[in-house]
Design a protein around this motif. Structure first.
Motif, PDB file in Angstrom:
ATOM      1  N   ASP A  27      -6.449 -37.991   1.556  1.00 32.98           N
ATOM      2  CA  ASP A  27      -6.583 -36.547   1.364  1.00 32.98           C
ATOM      3  C   ASP A  27      -5.557 -35.994   0.380  1.00 32.98           C
ATOM      4  OD1 ASP A  27      -8.711 -36.404   3.211  1.00 32.98           O
ATOM      5  OD2 ASP A  27      -7.286 -36.367   4.875  1.00 32.98           O
ATOM      6  N   VAL A  28      -5.154 -36.803  -0.565  1.00 34.45           N
ATOM      7  CA  VAL A  28      -4.147 -36.396  -1.542  1.00 34.45           C
ATOM      8  C   VAL A  28      -4.662 -35.234  -2.399  1.00 34.45           C
ATOM      9  CG1 VAL A  28      -4.850 -38.162  -3.194  1.00 34.45           C
ATOM     10  CG2 VAL A  28      -2.557 -37.249  -3.302  1.00 34.45           C
ATOM     11  N   ALA A  29      -3.783 -34.285  -2.671  1.00 33.53           N
ATOM     12  CA  ALA A  29      -4.145 -33.110  -3.474  1.00 33.53           C
ATOM     13  C   ALA A  29      -3.869 -33.330  -4.959  1.00 33.53           C
ATOM     14  CB  ALA A  29      -3.371 -31.884  -2.989  1.00 33.53           C
ATOM     15  N   CYS A  30      -3.135 -34.353  -5.274  1.00 35.09           N
ATOM     16  CA  CYS A  30      -2.743 -34.614  -6.666  1.00 35.09           C
ATOM     17  C   CYS A  30      -3.954 -35.000  -7.515  1.00 35.09           C
ATOM     18  CB  CYS A  30      -1.728 -35.750  -6.728  1.00 35.09           C
ATOM     19  SG  CYS A  30      -0.325 -35.516  -5.638  1.00 35.09           S
ATOM     20  N   GLU A  31      -3.916 -34.565  -8.766  1.00 33.92           N
ATOM     21  CA  GLU A  31      -4.968 -34.936  -9.702  1.00 33.92           C
ATOM     22  C   GLU A  31      -4.386 -34.921 -11.108  1.00 33.92           C
ATOM     23  OE1 GLU A  31      -7.158 -30.663 -10.304  1.00 33.92           O
ATOM     24  OE2 GLU A  31      -7.870 -31.939  -8.700  1.00 33.92           O
ATOM     25  N   LYS A  32      -5.059 -35.586 -12.009  1.00 39.60           N
ATOM     26  CA  LYS A  32      -4.603 -35.634 -13.390  1.00 39.60           C
ATOM     27  C   LYS A  32      -4.432 -34.221 -13.936  1.00 39.60           C
ATOM     28  CE  LYS A  32      -5.655 -37.656 -17.875  1.00 39.60           C
ATOM     29  NZ  LYS A  32      -6.556 -38.526 -18.620  1.00 39.60           N
ATOM     30  N   GLY A  33      -3.307 -33.985 -14.556  1.00 41.68           N
ATOM     31  CA  GLY A  33      -3.041 -32.686 -15.141  1.00 41.68           C
ATOM     32  C   GLY A  33      -2.209 -31.765 -14.268  1.00 41.68           C
ATOM     33  N   CYS A  34      -1.898 -32.182 -13.044  1.00 37.90           N
ATOM     34  CA  CYS A  34      -1.079 -31.340 -12.164  1.00 37.90           C
ATOM     35  C   CYS A  34       0.329 -31.232 -12.744  1.00 37.90           C
ATOM     36  CB  CYS A  34      -1.036 -31.910 -10.752  1.00 37.90           C
ATOM     37  SG  CYS A  34       0.203 -31.131  -9.699  1.00 37.90           S
ATOM     38  N   GLY A  35       1.058 -32.335 -12.792  1.00 38.51           N
ATOM     39  CA  GLY A  35       2.382 -32.362 -13.413  1.00 38.51           C
ATOM     40  C   GLY A  35       3.496 -31.693 -12.623  1.00 38.51           C
ATOM     41  N   PHE A  36       3.221 -31.186 -11.421  1.00 38.77           N
ATOM     42  CA  PHE A  36       4.264 -30.486 -10.655  1.00 38.77           C
ATOM     43  C   PHE A  36       5.484 -31.380 -10.440  1.00 38.77           C
ATOM     44  CE2 PHE A  36       6.501 -29.341  -6.793  1.00 38.77           C
ATOM     45  CZ  PHE A  36       6.749 -27.996  -6.995  1.00 38.77           C
ATOM     46  N   CYS A  37       5.266 -32.566  -9.913  1.00 33.81           N
ATOM     47  CA  CYS A  37       6.389 -33.464  -9.632  1.00 33.81           C
ATOM     48  C   CYS A  37       7.086 -33.916 -10.917  1.00 33.81           C
ATOM     49  CB  CYS A  37       5.908 -34.672  -8.833  1.00 33.81           C
ATOM     50  SG  CYS A  37       5.376 -34.235  -7.153  1.00 33.81           S
ATOM     51  N   CYS A  38       6.341 -34.029 -11.989  1.00 30.22           N
ATOM     52  CA  CYS A  38       6.909 -34.437 -13.279  1.00 30.22           C
ATOM     53  C   CYS A  38       7.855 -33.371 -13.832  1.00 30.22           C
ATOM     54  CB  CYS A  38       5.805 -34.694 -14.289  1.00 30.22           C
ATOM     55  SG  CYS A  38       4.533 -35.824 -13.703  1.00 30.22           S
ATOM     56  N   LYS A  39       7.647 -32.152 -13.389  1.00 28.96           N
ATOM     57  CA  LYS A  39       8.488 -31.042 -13.835  1.00 28.96           C
ATOM     58  C   LYS A  39       9.553 -30.689 -12.813  1.00 28.96           C
ATOM     59  CE  LYS A  39       4.550 -28.958 -16.129  1.00 28.96           C
ATOM     60  NZ  LYS A  39       3.532 -27.920 -15.998  1.00 28.96           N
ATOM     61  N   GLU A  40       9.238 -30.863 -11.544  1.00 30.26           N
ATOM     62  CA  GLU A  40      10.106 -30.362 -10.486  1.00 30.26           C
ATOM     63  C   GLU A  40      10.827 -31.427  -9.670  1.00 30.26           C
ATOM     64  OE1 GLU A  40      10.704 -27.117 -10.134  1.00 30.26           O
ATOM     65  OE2 GLU A  40       9.303 -26.648 -11.745  1.00 30.26           O
ATOM     66  N   ALA A  41      10.454 -32.690  -9.823  1.00 29.29           N
ATOM     67  CA  ALA A  41      11.048 -33.731  -8.977  1.00 29.29           C
ATOM     68  C   ALA A  41      12.547 -33.863  -9.192  1.00 29.29           C
ATOM     69  CB  ALA A  41      10.360 -35.069  -9.206  1.00 29.29           C
ATOM     70  N   GLY A  42      12.997 -33.601 -10.399  1.00 23.11           N
ATOM     71  CA  GLY A  42      14.427 -33.626 -10.664  1.00 23.11           C
ATOM     72  C   GLY A  42      14.957 -34.976 -11.090  1.00 23.11           C
ATOM     73  N   SER A  43      14.776 -35.995 -10.277  1.00 19.54           N
ATOM     74  CA  SER A  43      15.353 -37.287 -10.615  1.00 19.54           C
ATOM     75  C   SER A  43      14.295 -38.379 -10.566  1.00 19.54           C
ATOM     76  CB  SER A  43      16.485 -37.631  -9.650  1.00 19.54           C
ATOM     77  OG  SER A  43      17.126 -38.815 -10.053  1.00 19.54           O
ATOM     78  N   ILE A  44      14.069 -38.982 -11.691  1.00 22.89           N
ATOM     79  CA  ILE A  44      13.131 -40.095 -11.784  1.00 22.89           C
ATOM     80  C   ILE A  44      13.972 -41.342 -12.021  1.00 22.89           C
ATOM     81  CG2 ILE A  44      11.153 -41.066 -12.999  1.00 22.89           C
ATOM     82  CD1 ILE A  44      10.673 -38.088 -13.974  1.00 22.89           C
ATOM     83  N   ASP A  45      14.275 -42.053 -10.939  1.00 26.03           N
ATOM     84  CA  ASP A  45      15.113 -43.235 -11.046  1.00 26.03           C
ATOM     85  C   ASP A  45      14.259 -44.460 -11.326  1.00 26.03           C
ATOM     86  OD1 ASP A  45      17.415 -41.790 -10.602  1.00 26.03           O
ATOM     87  OD2 ASP A  45      17.384 -42.115  -8.442  1.00 26.03           O
ATOM     88  N   ILE A  46      14.815 -45.360 -12.116  1.00 31.23           N
ATOM     89  CA  ILE A  46      14.139 -46.610 -12.457  1.00 31.23           C
ATOM     90  C   ILE A  46      15.142 -47.750 -12.413  1.00 31.23           C
ATOM     91  CG2 ILE A  46      12.450 -45.434 -13.928  1.00 31.23           C
ATOM     92  CD1 ILE A  46      13.917 -46.589 -16.375  1.00 31.23           C
ATOM     93  N   THR A  47      14.627 -48.959 -12.403  1.00 27.41           N
ATOM     94  CA  THR A  47      15.465 -50.149 -12.546  1.00 27.41           C
ATOM     95  C   THR A  47      15.449 -50.567 -14.017  1.00 27.41           C
ATOM     96  OG1 THR A  47      13.629 -51.679 -12.176  1.00 27.41           O
ATOM     97  CG2 THR A  47      14.850 -50.941 -10.208  1.00 27.41           C
ATOM     98  N   THR A  48      16.364 -51.427 -14.360  1.00 28.87           N
ATOM     99  CA  THR A  48      16.387 -51.952 -15.726  1.00 28.87           C
ATOM    100  C   THR A  48      15.063 -52.636 -16.042  1.00 28.87           C
ATOM    101  OG1 THR A  48      18.771 -52.307 -15.563  1.00 28.87           O
ATOM    102  CG2 THR A  48      17.635 -53.454 -17.335  1.00 28.87           C
ATOM    103  N   LEU A  49      14.539 -53.352 -15.078  1.00 25.77           N
ATOM    104  CA  LEU A  49      13.274 -54.064 -15.265  1.00 25.77           C
ATOM    105  C   LEU A  49      12.132 -53.097 -15.573  1.00 25.77           C
ATOM    106  CD1 LEU A  49      11.980 -56.858 -15.194  1.00 25.77           C
ATOM    107  CD2 LEU A  49      11.713 -56.607 -12.730  1.00 25.77           C
ATOM    108  N   GLU A  50      12.073 -51.997 -14.837  1.00 24.70           N
ATOM    109  CA  GLU A  50      11.051 -50.989 -15.120  1.00 24.70           C
ATOM    110  C   GLU A  50      11.282 -50.383 -16.497  1.00 24.70           C
ATOM    111  OE1 GLU A  50       9.609 -49.000 -11.048  1.00 24.70           O
ATOM    112  OE2 GLU A  50      11.778 -48.833 -11.380  1.00 24.70           O
ATOM    113  N   GLY A  51      12.540 -50.187 -16.847  1.00 26.19           N
ATOM    114  CA  GLY A  51      12.877 -49.672 -18.172  1.00 26.19           C
ATOM    115  C   GLY A  51      12.397 -50.598 -19.275  1.00 26.19           C
ATOM    116  N   LEU A  52      12.538 -51.893 -19.067  1.00 25.64           N
ATOM    117  CA  LEU A  52      12.058 -52.861 -20.066  1.00 25.64           C
ATOM    118  C   LEU A  52      10.536 -52.818 -20.189  1.00 25.64           C
ATOM    119  CD1 LEU A  52      14.398 -55.890 -19.322  1.00 25.64           C
ATOM    120  CD2 LEU A  52      14.356 -54.510 -21.414  1.00 25.64           C
ATOM    121  N   ALA A  53       9.846 -52.642 -19.062  1.00 29.70           N
ATOM    122  CA  ALA A  53       8.380 -52.539 -19.103  1.00 29.70           C
ATOM    123  C   ALA A  53       7.963 -51.278 -19.861  1.00 29.70           C
ATOM    124  CB  ALA A  53       7.808 -52.527 -17.686  1.00 29.70           C
TER     125      ALA A  53
END
Length: 160
Positions: A27-53
């Protein structure tokens, strides 16, 4: 095994998380074009491995876009140091993600059961968060010689 040899292991972790949490996200409300979390999440943490990908995927971008993103990473780092919240540098004007296929786990685990607003942040299922914690442990084990940190810091470091 080199760190680049470990990149395919990311898909295994991502797929395992998606399969383990599928029933809780019906029942997820998210859909392409929402972008709320992309703007409001604040911190998008990654690992070096994800960074390389991500870096590998960025090599397919036009050179001008690569340069603009690197500049954006620098600017975002300065803003973050001043505690200013900024949107994800990969969020396009139409609120779609430039790197959706290789987006990091921080992005994959975020979803909401209702439409989000500044007064109504994402609502997630506890079982999904528990599964996310387990996936993060697997990511850290896979990338046991790398670093973890904010997307802009890691990517800027990798581009130097």
């Amino acid at each position: 095994m080199t760190i680049k040899d470990k990149i395919p292991g990311l898909d295994k972790i991502y797929t395992g998380f998606a399969e383990a949490t599928q029933e809780f996200k019906k029942d997820v409300a998210c859909e392409k074009g929402c972008g709320f979390c992309c703007k409001e999440a604040g911190s998008i943490d990654i690992t070096t491995l994800e960074g390389l990908a991500i870096r590998q995927a960025m090599q397919d971008f036009p050179r001008s876009r690569q340069k603009n993103l690197t500049k954006t990473f620098q600017q975002e780092i300065k803003k973050r140091e001043k505690k200013v919240r900024v949107s994800c540098p990969f969020l396009m004007k139409n609120n779609a993600c430039m790197i959706y296929e290789v987006r990091p786990f921080s992005c994959r685990r975020i979803y909401s059961l209702h439409v989000c607003t500044s007064k109504s942040p994402p609502m997630v299922n506890r079982q999904v968060m528990d599964a996310a914690d387990q996936s993060i442990k697997l990511l850290q084990q896979l990338d046991n010689t790398g670093y973890s940190g904010h997307l802009s810091y890691i990517l800027y470091m990798l581009f130097q």
